[in-house]
Write a protein that holds these residues in place. Sequence first.
Motif, short mmCIF file in Angstrom:
data_model
loop_
_atom_site.label_atom_id
_atom_site.label_comp_id
_atom_site.label_asym_id
_atom_site.label_seq_id
_atom_site.Cartn_x
_atom_site.Cartn_y
_atom_site.Cartn_z
N SER A 146 -14.92 12.77 -2.05
CA SER A 146 -13.56 12.55 -2.53
C SER A 146 -13.32 11.08 -2.84
N ASN A 147 -12.34 10.83 -3.73
CA ASN A 147 -11.77 9.50 -3.83
C ASN A 147 -10.97 9.22 -2.56
N ILE A 148 -10.44 8.02 -2.44
CA ILE A 148 -9.66 7.68 -1.24
C ILE A 148 -8.22 8.08 -1.51
N THR A 149 -7.91 9.32 -1.19
CA THR A 149 -6.59 9.90 -1.38
C THR A 149 -5.75 9.72 -0.12
N PHE A 189 -9.54 4.13 -4.65
CA PHE A 189 -8.23 4.64 -4.25
C PHE A 189 -7.52 5.35 -5.40
N THR A 190 -6.92 6.48 -5.07
CA THR A 190 -5.96 7.10 -5.97
C THR A 190 -4.59 6.47 -5.70
N THR A 191 -3.62 6.77 -6.55
CA THR A 191 -2.28 6.19 -6.34
C THR A 191 -1.68 6.65 -5.03
N ASP A 192 -1.81 7.93 -4.71
CA ASP A 192 -1.21 8.41 -3.46
C ASP A 192 -1.95 7.86 -2.25
N LEU A 211 -16.50 -2.17 -8.34
CA LEU A 211 -15.79 -3.24 -9.05
C LEU A 211 -14.28 -3.12 -9.06
N SER A 212 -13.74 -1.98 -8.64
CA SER A 212 -12.29 -1.81 -8.64
C SER A 212 -11.82 -1.10 -7.38
N VAL A 213 -10.68 -1.53 -6.87
CA VAL A 213 -10.08 -0.88 -5.71
C VAL A 213 -9.42 0.44 -6.11
N ALA A 214 -9.16 0.62 -7.42
CA ALA A 214 -8.48 1.81 -7.92
C ALA A 214 -9.45 2.65 -8.74
N CYS A 215 -9.39 3.97 -8.57
CA CYS A 215 -10.27 4.84 -9.33
C CYS A 215 -9.90 4.79 -10.81
N ASP A 216 -10.82 5.17 -11.65
CA ASP A 216 -10.65 4.99 -13.09
C ASP A 216 -9.46 5.77 -13.63
N ASP A 217 -9.15 6.92 -13.04
CA ASP A 217 -8.03 7.74 -13.52
C ASP A 217 -6.68 7.19 -13.09
N ASP A 218 -6.65 6.36 -12.05
CA ASP A 218 -5.39 5.80 -11.53
C ASP A 218 -5.42 4.28 -11.56
N LEU A 219 -6.08 3.73 -12.55
CA LEU A 219 -6.43 2.31 -12.54
C LEU A 219 -5.23 1.40 -12.32
N VAL A 220 -4.21 1.53 -13.15
CA VAL A 220 -3.05 0.63 -13.04
C VAL A 220 -2.12 1.03 -11.91
N PRO A 221 -1.68 2.29 -11.82
CA PRO A 221 -0.69 2.61 -10.76
C PRO A 221 -1.19 2.37 -9.34
#
Length: 271
Positions: A146-149, A189-192, A211-221
């Motif tokens: 899983s992503n970090i939900t 991380f996902t947004t939630d 390279l990113s703390v946010a997953c690609d689908d939730d990049l900005v939020p």
Amino acid sequence: MAPFLHLFLLLSAVATPITATSAYPSIPGTDAEDCKISSGDGSPVPIRREVYGGGRIFDITHRYTTDLPSWPSDDGMGQFLWLPASMKNGSLANNSEMKMATHSGTHLDAPGHMIDRYFDAGFDVDTLDLEVLNGPALLVDVPRDSNITAKVMESLKIPKGVRRVLFRTLNTDRRLMYKKAFDSSYVAFTTDGAKWLVENTDIKLVGVDYLSVACDDDLVPAHLEFFEGREIIPVEALKLDDVPAGLYTVHCLPLRLLGAEGSPVRCILIK
């Protein structure tokens, strides 16, 4: 007089045997052929020292190479280091120059990375609190499916009062930071998940292994959840291979780059 000094330095270098010392315990180029790892293109790379102090200090910073993955390129970082002044070409000393994005390799983000009003207000990497970046830290293993939900964050049961957490994920198992091409399927991380962390924990330093703390689908939020309060510092692309999960002291130091919204960092863990 300079030519004589130059000759003296060259002769001194030839006369001095290259041996290990307390400050320089590794001798580059002396690794046996079976003591090498593969780079992103499969070619062998000599192992550099990763653990110090008899297993007490772990270097969790990725080494900068031309094959280090770079967002969102398939070609890695490419050339980032030059030697315009070389002793072999008659210079008094070797002097390198480098050029790279501030979000290259192991690095951290300041709030101005994705919130423009914070960028304009001067919240750069030089304003980040070193107390947050240095102190007790918990290294945890995230479920690999899983992503970090929010659900994953709740399942980790991170105690209240823990302020620095490094999240090891499937990225480490897949060795994504050793692959030249950027991989958008990385775990983060996902947004939630970011929102749950902000609202339910005391964590101020969030460390991840790509390279990113946010997953690609939730990049900005997901980034915005961390940045809005200006209390959480994301540290990205940590090298968490072969480091046992548990409690450490982390030391993570950015460059003092006035006006920069990101900076390469050297991070270590101490038992």
